[in-house]
Write a protein that holds these residues in place. Structure first.
Motif: not given
Length: 53
Positions: A12, A15-16, A19, A22-23, A26
């Protein structure tokens, strides 16, 4: 020190790519912007290697 090691081992710490994608999606302001961002991701915006010029 142990917390740093624990976060690195858990994966963690960074970030993958999914991710990040997706961000990015968004953050779109409109449907047109969303479609443009989807095309950019499909073309490999986040998946380029460091050897691409």
């Amino acid at each position: 020190m142990f917390n740093l090691f624990k976060s690195l081992v858990s994966g963690k710490a960074f970030p993958r790519i999914a991710d990040l994608e997706r961000a990015y999606l968004e953050g779109s302001a409109s449907l047109v912007d969303l479609e443009r961002r989807q095309r950019e991701i499909d073309q490999g915006l986040f998946r380029r290697s460091s050897f691409d010029f």
